[in-house]
Design a protein around this motif. Structure first.
Motif, short mmCIF file in Angstrom:
data_model
loop_
_atom_site.label_atom_id
_atom_site.label_comp_id
_atom_site.label_asym_id
_atom_site.label_seq_id
_atom_site.Cartn_x
_atom_site.Cartn_y
_atom_site.Cartn_z
N ALA A 11 -2.48 -2.97 6.01
CA ALA A 11 -1.42 -3.23 7.05
C ALA A 11 -1.91 -4.05 8.37
O ALA A 11 -3.13 -4.18 8.60
CB ALA A 11 -1.25 -1.56 7.84
N TRP A 12 -0.85 -4.45 8.84
CA TRP A 12 -1.14 -5.56 10.26
C TRP A 12 -0.15 -5.04 11.18
O TRP A 12 0.87 -4.36 11.20
CB TRP A 12 -0.42 -6.68 9.82
CG TRP A 12 -1.39 -7.63 8.49
CD1 TRP A 12 -2.17 -8.59 8.73
CD2 TRP A 12 -1.25 -7.17 7.18
NE1 TRP A 12 -2.84 -8.96 7.75
CE2 TRP A 12 -2.18 -8.23 6.62
CE3 TRP A 12 -0.36 -6.46 6.35
CZ2 TRP A 12 -2.17 -8.49 5.02
CZ3 TRP A 12 -0.57 -6.39 5.09
CH2 TRP A 12 -1.48 -7.48 4.63
N THR A 44 -2.94 4.88 11.28
CA THR A 44 -2.24 3.92 10.69
C THR A 44 -2.17 4.08 9.17
O THR A 44 -0.93 3.87 8.41
CB THR A 44 -2.86 2.39 10.92
OG1 THR A 44 -2.94 1.95 12.18
CG2 THR A 44 -1.98 1.21 10.18
N THR A 45 -3.25 4.71 8.64
CA THR A 45 -3.12 5.07 7.13
C THR A 45 -2.09 6.09 6.98
O THR A 45 -1.39 6.00 6.03
CB THR A 45 -4.50 5.69 6.66
OG1 THR A 45 -5.49 4.51 6.79
CG2 THR A 45 -4.54 6.13 5.28
N LEU A 46 -2.11 7.17 7.72
CA LEU A 46 -1.08 8.27 7.57
C LEU A 46 0.32 7.54 7.78
O LEU A 46 1.35 8.18 6.87
CB LEU A 46 -1.16 9.38 8.50
CG LEU A 46 -2.66 10.21 8.49
CD1 LEU A 46 -2.50 11.46 9.40
CD2 LEU A 46 -2.80 10.73 7.05
N ARG A 47 0.66 6.83 8.78
CA ARG A 47 1.77 6.18 9.07
C ARG A 47 2.32 5.21 7.90
O ARG A 47 3.42 5.28 7.62
CB ARG A 47 1.94 5.47 10.49
CG ARG A 47 1.75 6.54 11.38
CD ARG A 47 1.86 5.70 12.82
NE ARG A 47 2.74 4.77 13.08
CZ ARG A 47 4.22 5.30 13.62
NH1 ARG A 47 4.30 6.26 13.79
NH2 ARG A 47 5.01 4.12 13.51
N GLY A 51 5.61 5.50 5.13
CA GLY A 51 6.51 4.36 5.52
C GLY A 51 7.09 4.11 6.68
O GLY A 51 8.31 3.47 7.20
N LEU A 52 6.15 4.44 7.79
CA LEU A 52 6.53 4.27 9.02
C LEU A 52 5.89 2.83 9.65
O LEU A 52 6.17 2.30 10.88
CB LEU A 52 6.04 5.44 10.04
CG LEU A 52 6.52 6.73 9.75
CD1 LEU A 52 5.91 7.75 10.43
CD2 LEU A 52 8.20 6.44 10.45
N VAL A 53 4.89 2.46 8.89
CA VAL A 53 4.46 1.11 9.19
C VAL A 53 4.54 0.04 7.94
O VAL A 53 4.34 0.64 6.96
CB VAL A 53 2.97 1.18 9.32
CG1 VAL A 53 1.92 -0.02 9.30
CG2 VAL A 53 2.45 2.08 10.72
#
Ligand SMILES: Nc1ncnc2c1ncn2[C@@H]1O[C@H](COP(=O)(O)OP(=O)(O)OP(=O)(O)O)[C@@H](O)[C@H]1O
Ligand SMILES: [Mg+2]
Length: 233
Positions: A11-12, A44-47, A51-53
Motif C-alpha cells: 500500500a502507498w 494501514t494493514t487493517l484498512r 478496502g479503505l486504502v
C-alpha cells in the motif's frame, strides 16, 4: 484453510510505500495479534483488508477474494473494523448507537450486547460523547457486533485505557472468541497479545518480520527488543 489470508500486500500514501509485502493469516476461530511500533503499518494493514486504502496483493476470506470489493461488500462478507478513533456517534445515546448499526437477522441485538457489556447497560441512555474512553471502546466493539461479523478487526482497543479497563477488554475479547468469532487484533501491549492471541505477527516498516505462538513470543526477547518500543516489550 477457512479464514483470512493476506498475501504480499502493498500500500502507498502518495509516493510513500507503506506496506511492502505483508503476509498474515487468521484461521477461523483463532485470534491473531499484530504488534509493531508507531508507524509500522498496522492501521494501514487493517484498512487495506477493509478496502479503505488502495492496496495491491491477495486477500481472501474463506477462499473468496476480497481485494477487488468495495468496503460495504467486504462488510457484507462478514468483516467488521473497529477503528483506532472508535467512531461512535457522540450525540446519540448508547442504545441509539447500537440500534442504528443493527443489521436485520443478526443474533447480536442491542439487548444481547447489553448482556455481554454490563458497563454499557449501565450507561444505556447516556450520550456516547459523555462515556469514558473505555466505555466508548466497548460501544465501538458492540456496534461492530450488530452487523453480525465473523471476523473482527480491532485497532488498538486498549490504547490509553486504565489497567482495570484493559482487563475488562481482555475478558471481553476472550468471550467473543469463545463464541466463535475470529479476531485480528492490532495491539502495542504484549501482555494483552499474550492473554488473547493464539499467534502473533510483528510488523516493522511495512513487513511482517516475525510470526509465532505465544510460547515462542515469550522466549523471543531479542526480537521484541529489536522491533518494538522498549516500554511495550
Ligand atoms: N493518510 C495518510 N497519509 C500519508 N501517510 C500516512 C497516512 N496514514 C498513515 N501514514 C503513514 O504511513 C505509515 C504507516 O502508518 P499506520 O497508521 O499504518 O501505522 P501504525 O502502525 O498503525 O501506527 P500507530 O501505532 O501510530 O497507530 C506511517 O509512516 C504514517 O506516517
Ligand atoms: Mg495505527
Amino acid at each position: 484453510m477457512t479464514g483470512l489470508i493476506v498475501r504480499d500486500l502493498h500500500a502507498w500514501y502518495e509516493k510513500s510505500h507503506v506496506l511492502q509485502g505483508v503476509d498474515v493469516q487468521v484461521q477461523r476461530g483463532q485470534t491473531v495479534a499484530i504488534l509493531g511500533r508507531n508507524g509500522a503499518g498496522k492501521t494501514t494493514t487493517l484498512r487495506s483488508i477493509m478496502g479503505l486504502v488502495h492496496a495491491q496483493g491477495t486477500i481472501t476470506f474463506d477462499g473468496n477474494p476480497l481485494s477487488e470489493l468495495a468496503t460495504h461488500e467486504i462488510a457484507r462478507r462478514g468483516l467488521a473494523l473497529v477503528p483506532e478513533n472508535r467512531a461512535v456517534f457522540t450525540t446519540l445515546d448508547v442504545q441509539e448507537n447500537l440500534s442504528i448499526a443493527f443489521r436485520k437477522g443478526s443474533p447480536w441485538t442491542p439487548d444481547a450486547a447489553a448482556e455481554l457489556f454490563p458497563s454499557l447497560k449501565r450507561r444505556w441512555k447516556s450520550a456516547a460523547g459523555r462515556l469514558s474512553g473505555g466505555e466508548q471502546q466497548m460501544l465501538a466493539i458492540a456496534r461492530a457486533l450488530m452487523t453480525n461479523p465473523s471476523l473482527l478487526l480491532l485497532d488498538e482497543p486498549t490504547e490509553g485505557l486504565a489497567p482495570v479497563i484493559v482487563d475488562e477488554l481482555v475478558q471481553l475479547m476472550l468471550s467473543l472468541k469463545a463464541r466463535g468469532l475470529t479476531i485480528l487484533l492490532v495491539e502495542q501491549s504484549i501482555q494483552v497479545c499474550r492473554a488473547v492471541a493464539d499467534t502473533h505477527a510483528i510488523l516493522d516498516e511495512g513487513r511482517v518480520v516475525w510470526t509465532g505462538t505465544t510460547a515462542s513470543l515469550s522466549s523471543s526477547g531479542e526480537v521484541l527488543a529489536k522491533h518494538l518500543t522498549l516500554e511495550n516489550a
